[in-house]
Every structure is written in structure tokens, then in C-alpha cells.
Design an enzyme around this catalytic site. Structure first.
Site, PDB file in Angstrom:
ATOM      1  N   LYS A   4       5.712   6.355   2.385  1.00  0.00           N
ATOM      2  CA  LYS A   4       5.341   6.278   3.801  1.00  0.00           C
ATOM      3  C   LYS A   4       6.493   5.728   4.639  1.00  0.00           C
ATOM      4  O   LYS A   4       6.834   6.282   5.694  1.00  0.00           O
ATOM      5  CB  LYS A   4       4.110   5.384   3.962  1.00  0.00           C
ATOM      6  N   ALA A  57       3.047   0.468   4.068  1.00  0.00           N
ATOM      7  CA  ALA A  57       2.138  -0.351   3.261  1.00  0.00           C
ATOM      8  C   ALA A  57       1.093   0.526   2.601  1.00  0.00           C
ATOM      9  O   ALA A  57       0.715   1.582   3.123  1.00  0.00           O
ATOM     10  CB  ALA A  57       1.462  -1.412   4.126  1.00  0.00           C
ATOM     11  N   ASP A  58       0.657   0.086   1.443  1.00  0.00           N
ATOM     12  CA  ASP A  58      -0.440   0.775   0.766  1.00  0.00           C
ATOM     13  C   ASP A  58      -1.188  -0.245  -0.084  1.00  0.00           C
ATOM     14  O   ASP A  58      -0.630  -1.283  -0.463  1.00  0.00           O
ATOM     15  CB  ASP A  58       0.057   1.922  -0.114  1.00  0.00           C
ATOM     16  N   GLN A  59      -2.436   0.073  -0.359  1.00  0.00           N
ATOM     17  CA  GLN A  59      -3.262  -0.819  -1.167  1.00  0.00           C
ATOM     18  C   GLN A  59      -4.011  -0.002  -2.204  1.00  0.00           C
ATOM     19  O   GLN A  59      -4.519   1.083  -1.909  1.00  0.00           O
ATOM     20  CB  GLN A  59      -4.254  -1.566  -0.277  1.00  0.00           C
ATOM     21  N   ALA A 110       0.930  -3.389  -1.365  1.00  0.00           N
ATOM     22  CA  ALA A 110       2.383  -3.194  -1.428  1.00  0.00           C
ATOM     23  C   ALA A 110       2.951  -3.030  -0.030  1.00  0.00           C
ATOM     24  O   ALA A 110       2.334  -2.412   0.842  1.00  0.00           O
ATOM     25  CB  ALA A 110       2.712  -1.967  -2.265  1.00  0.00           C
TER      26      ALA A 110
END
Length: 203
Positions: free
Chosen positions: A64, A80-82, A117
Site C-alpha cells: 500500500k 498500514a494493515d492489520q 503493521a
């Protein structure tokens, strides 16, 4: 009007349209703009079989950030990612009330991890993952159905696991170990420490 601690020449560029992440940054008095990344998350995940859940979160966050940084050279871009991880199994957002109930039934009475993250790309490069561990109360079908009815179809579809800790989902939990912003998908304390180290914050 209060002054922002941000010292960068341009606002922080969030590679996401997530209102929660944007609100977290704004609550920390950071100027933020958003840009949607050109990323097919499910295709990336399918091509990344074998990655651990924390590494998968980092891989998606990097994709991203780099997607948006390529379109906005010279900017500080935040991706960001989860990932929700139950014993190595990765969950995705429910598609409807029935899939939300099924996810909650699997999570009930057990502890799962949320790996959040963050990747900074463009003018600053850095990356990290923070993990929170959440334990749901034992829940029977009646309790799960009552929660889904209370939260509403739109809310249970909006978040992986079918819950939002900042809403009615708080009723589902026995304990939460980890920073609240990590649970919400953007670990603010380590992010601010990295921005400070890069000379982008006044204090």
C-alpha cells in the site's frame, strides 16, 4: 488555533481511506491527507502463501505504501494493515451477519492476535509490526445473535472478526493485552517515535 508538532513540508500522506486511521492521526495533531492505494489485497495474500500472519500484515502495508509513494514522489507516505490471527489462521472481514456470527463463534472463549503493521515509504523509510492479544468471553449462539443484532449488519461487516472494540464489540471481551491504537490498526506510540527520530516532529 493550536499548532501541530509536524515539521514536514507537506502533510503526512496516508495510503488508506480508513476513517479510523485518519482519525487516530488527526487526534495526535498530525496533518494528514489520504490516497487510496492501487492494491488487490486478496490477490497479494494468495501470492504470499507461507508468510506468517505478522509478515503478511507487513507485506500488505508495504504494498500500500509503495503504491501511493510511486504516485507522490518526495512525500512521507504511511501504509498500514492489520491481520487477525487465530492460531495461525487469518480471518477476513465478514461478508454478512451469518459469516460474522460464524467468526465470533470460532473466536469465543479463545485468545487471538491482531498484528498491526506500519510502513513508511517515500521521503522516509521504516517498517514495524505491533501485536495485541484479545480474549473473547465464552459466548453461546444466543449471545452472539444478540450482539450482531445490537451492533447492526453494517458495523459487523466493517471489521475483521465482526467486532469493533470502540463500539458495542467491547461487550464481547474478557481481556485485552496491547495498546488501544494497535487494536484499532495503527500503533501510534512506535509510529510517533519513528517520526520523531526522522526529525518530523517538534517534540
Amino acid at each position: 488555533m493550536p499548532r501541530s508538532p509536524w515539521t514536514g513540508p507537506d502533510p503526512l500522506l496516508l495510503a488508506s481511506t480508513s476513517p479510523t486511521r485518519r482519525l487516530l492521526l488527526k487526534s495526535a495533531a498530525l496533518p494528514v491527507e489520504t490516497a487510496a492505494p492501487d492494491v488487490d489485497e486478496r490477490a497479494l495474500e494468495a501470492a504470499s502463501a507461507g508468510l506468517s500472519p505478522p509478515d503478511l500484515a507487513l507485506h500488505l502495508a508495504r504494498a500500500k505504501a509503495e503504491s501511493v509513494a510511486a504516485r507522490h514522489p518526495g512525500r512521507v507516505v504511511l501504509g498500514a494493515d492489520q491481520v487477525l490471527d487465530l492460531g495461525g489462521t487469518v480471518f477476513h472481514k465478514p461478508t454478512d451477519g451469518a459469516s460474522a456470527r460464524a467468526q465470533l463463534a470460532r473466536l469465543a472463549g479463545r485468545t487471538h492476535a491482531l498484528h498491526a503493521a506500519v510502513v513508511l515509504a517515500g521521503a522516509v523509510e521504516d517498517a514495524f509490526v505491533e501485536t495485541a492479544r484479545l480474549t473473547l468471553r465464552p459466548l453461546d449462539d444466543r449471545a452472539i445473535a444478540a450482539y450482531v443484532d445490537c451492533a447492526g449488519a453494517e458495523r459487523v461487516r466493517a471489521s475483521v472478526g465482526g467486532y469493533q472494540l470502540e463500539g458495542p464489540g467491547i461487550h464481547l471481551f474478557e481481556s485485552v493485552a496491547g495498546d488501544h491504537s494497535t487494536v484499532l490498526g495503527l500503533p501510534l506510540l512506535p509510529l510517533l517515535a519513528r517520526l520523531r527520530a526522522a526529525g518530523l516532529l517538534a517534540f
